[in-house]
Design a protein around this motif. Structure first.
Motif, short mmCIF file in Angstrom:
data_model
loop_
_atom_site.label_atom_id
_atom_site.label_comp_id
_atom_site.label_asym_id
_atom_site.label_seq_id
_atom_site.Cartn_x
_atom_site.Cartn_y
_atom_site.Cartn_z
N VAL A 261 -83.30 10.45 -35.70
CA VAL A 261 -82.67 9.12 -35.75
C VAL A 261 -82.92 8.37 -34.44
CG1 VAL A 261 -80.48 7.89 -35.90
CG2 VAL A 261 -80.94 9.82 -37.44
N GLN B 43 -86.42 6.76 -34.26
CA GLN B 43 -86.50 5.54 -35.06
C GLN B 43 -85.79 4.38 -34.36
OE1 GLN B 43 -85.82 6.31 -39.44
NE2 GLN B 43 -85.29 8.30 -38.57
N SER B 44 -84.69 4.69 -33.70
CA SER B 44 -83.91 3.66 -33.02
C SER B 44 -84.67 3.03 -31.87
CB SER B 44 -82.60 4.25 -32.49
OG SER B 44 -81.83 4.78 -33.55
N THR C 143 -86.37 9.99 -42.33
CA THR C 143 -85.54 10.80 -41.43
C THR C 143 -85.72 12.29 -41.73
OG1 THR C 143 -83.94 9.00 -41.23
CG2 THR C 143 -83.20 11.19 -40.56
#
Length: 201
Positions: free
Chosen positions: A162, A165-166, A135
């Motif tokens: 974030v 990545q989600s 992150t």
């Protein structure tokens, strides 16, 4: 694995990783590790508290390898982009790789590792360190893209890190049902989202 890791410990982790290519961590027995590595039980327990710690370490190592590859890809995209068009083209290429059906096993690995870590504070902390590294690195990459003028004003670097990545993990909900969703429709939706929400045109 870092060069500072003891060679015996390295070999044990390597053996566990090799077994994890065809088995789930819960299916791996101590005897398999010992037989495949040629290392004694005493040496294993000298380097690891128990089999669980070895398997946790191997899972974190596999996750870390994916993290390093992901960071390298995105550093290259930003570094090789002189214009926003270059940047968008690079993001599209990364999307096509990370969202492909061939990448389903990697999505499962990521989800499984995260889920498994919930059972152990030791495991959770080790994975958290790797996840924080990812992150932080993504936040820096996004900041650099912003400084080059590629992102919309007010883009939150951390939240974007974030979010990326989600969504790269999120396609697992379709993997579970056998990739019923048309992959190109999914990819085009991500392209549109990137262009309309994040990129500064």
């Amino acid at each position: 694995m870092p060069n500072s890791v003891h060679p015996t410990k390295q070999l044990l982790i390597k053996t566990a990783l090799e077994l994890m290519e065809t088995k789930l961590p819960t299916e791996i027995a101590v005897d398999e590790i010992l037989t495949n590595s040629g290392i004694s039980k005493g040496s294993l327990y000298h380097h690891f508290e128990d089999l669980a710690e070895l398997l946790e370490t191997a899972q974190v190592e596999k996750y870390a390898q994916w993290v390093d590859r992901s960071i390298e890809q995105l550093i290259a995209v930003v570094g090789n982009s002189s214009t926003i068009h270059d940047f968008e083209k690079g993001l599209i290429q990364v999307t096509r790789v990370t969202q492909s059906n061939d990448y389903a096993d990697t999505r499962y690995m990521r989800a499984r590792t995260i889920a498994n870590s919930v059972q152990s504070e030791r495991f959770k902390k080790a994975l958290a360190d790797v996840q924080a590294h990812l992150t932080d690195a993504l936040e820096d990459i996004i900041r650099e893209a912003d400084e080059k003028g590629f992102l919309q004003d007010g883009t939150d670097h951390r939240a974007t890190a974030v979010f990326i990545q989600s969504y790269t993990l999120g396609k697992i909900v379709d993997d579970v049902v056998g990739n019923d969703l048309n992959s190109e429709k999914w990819n085009l939706m991500i392209d549109k989202l990137m262009r309309n929400v994040f990129l500064k045109y």
